[in-house]
Design a protein around this motif. Structure first.
Motif, mmCIF file in Angstrom:
data_model
loop_
_atom_site.group_PDB
_atom_site.id
_atom_site.type_symbol
_atom_site.label_atom_id
_atom_site.label_comp_id
_atom_site.label_asym_id
_atom_site.label_seq_id
_atom_site.Cartn_x
_atom_site.Cartn_y
_atom_site.Cartn_z
ATOM 1 N N MET A 1 75.868 60.783 7.096
ATOM 2 C CA MET A 1 76.970 60.671 8.193
ATOM 3 C C MET A 1 75.913 61.478 9.577
ATOM 4 O O MET A 1 75.798 60.817 10.626
ATOM 5 N N TRP A 2 75.475 62.579 9.242
ATOM 6 C CA TRP A 2 74.666 63.333 10.195
ATOM 7 C C TRP A 2 73.496 62.581 10.605
ATOM 8 O O TRP A 2 73.165 62.335 12.056
ATOM 9 N N GLU A 3 72.620 62.004 9.760
ATOM 10 C CA GLU A 3 71.631 61.245 10.069
ATOM 11 C C GLU A 3 72.095 60.075 11.062
ATOM 12 O O GLU A 3 71.287 59.606 11.929
ATOM 13 N N VAL A 4 72.970 59.010 10.648
ATOM 14 C CA VAL A 4 73.275 58.187 11.088
ATOM 15 C C VAL A 4 73.599 58.502 12.730
ATOM 16 O O VAL A 4 73.502 57.909 13.646
ATOM 17 N N ALA A 5 74.612 59.710 12.689
ATOM 18 C CA ALA A 5 75.109 60.259 14.068
ATOM 19 C C ALA A 5 73.763 60.378 15.035
ATOM 20 O O ALA A 5 73.806 60.175 16.352
ATOM 21 N N ASN A 6 72.802 60.740 14.534
ATOM 22 C CA ASN A 6 71.690 61.115 15.254
ATOM 23 C C ASN A 6 70.600 59.991 15.333
ATOM 24 O O ASN A 6 69.499 60.254 15.890
ATOM 25 N N ALA A 7 70.827 58.689 14.703
ATOM 26 C CA ALA A 7 69.974 57.895 14.873
ATOM 27 C C ALA A 7 69.608 57.206 16.227
ATOM 28 O O ALA A 7 68.415 56.803 16.475
ATOM 29 N N ASP A 8 70.537 57.154 17.020
ATOM 30 C CA ASP A 8 70.139 56.591 18.500
ATOM 31 C C ASP A 8 69.588 57.610 19.376
ATOM 32 O O ASP A 8 69.415 57.730 20.370
#
Length: 150
Positions: free
Chosen positions: A107-114
């Motif tokens: 989830m943290w990785e996705v949140a930082n994807a942008d």
């Protein structure tokens, strides 16, 4: 694969309980929570969707087509009323503590994807961490791991 996931979720929803957590259901629950976290800032961008697809593909060792199909299904199921509750309950009750930490890291990785973490995404992930049976220290540790990898 997708038909088995849908059937397992239907059975779990019908009983108003967490679905039996076979591998497919666990994958779907993880993907749905990642989508929920990414949508929290009201800007579910292509880069976040691509990150979820890549992450579930890598983590669950899925082909590109299967990863895309899983994310499509997770998006659809996540929109169902109380969908988030079904998925958080599945993760909390059916995942090992280490699997829950993996979901949190994803989830943290996705949140930082942008390239930027929106405040609402961070709040949402921290709230989801508690709901899946983890604590603030687990969330901070997962966030630090993801940030260090970036």
């Amino acid at each position: 694969m997708l038909e088995r996931i849908i059937e397992a979720l239907k059975k779990g929803v019908a009983k108003n309980a967490a679905p039996a957590a076979g591998a497919e259901v666990k994958r779907l629950a993880a993907a749905a929570l990642m989508i929920e976290a990414a949508r929290r800032d009201n800007d579910f961008a292509d880069d976040e969707r691509a990150a979820i697809t890549r992450i579930v593909g890598e983590h669950f060792k899925l082909s590109t087509d299967d990863a895309e199909a899983l994310v499509d299904l997770a998006e659809q199921r996540q929109k169902v009323p109380f969908g988030e509750t079904i998925f958080t309950r599945t993760v909390r009750d059916s995942f090992t503590p280490e699997e829950r930490k993996d979901v949190l890291r994803m989830m943290w990785e996705v949140a930082n994807a942008d390239g930027q973490l929106h405040r609402l995404e961070g709040v949402m992930i921290e709230r989801l961490a508690v709901e899946i049976g983890l604590n603030k220290a687990d969330s901070e540790s997962a966030r630090a791991e993801v940030t260090a990898k970036s």
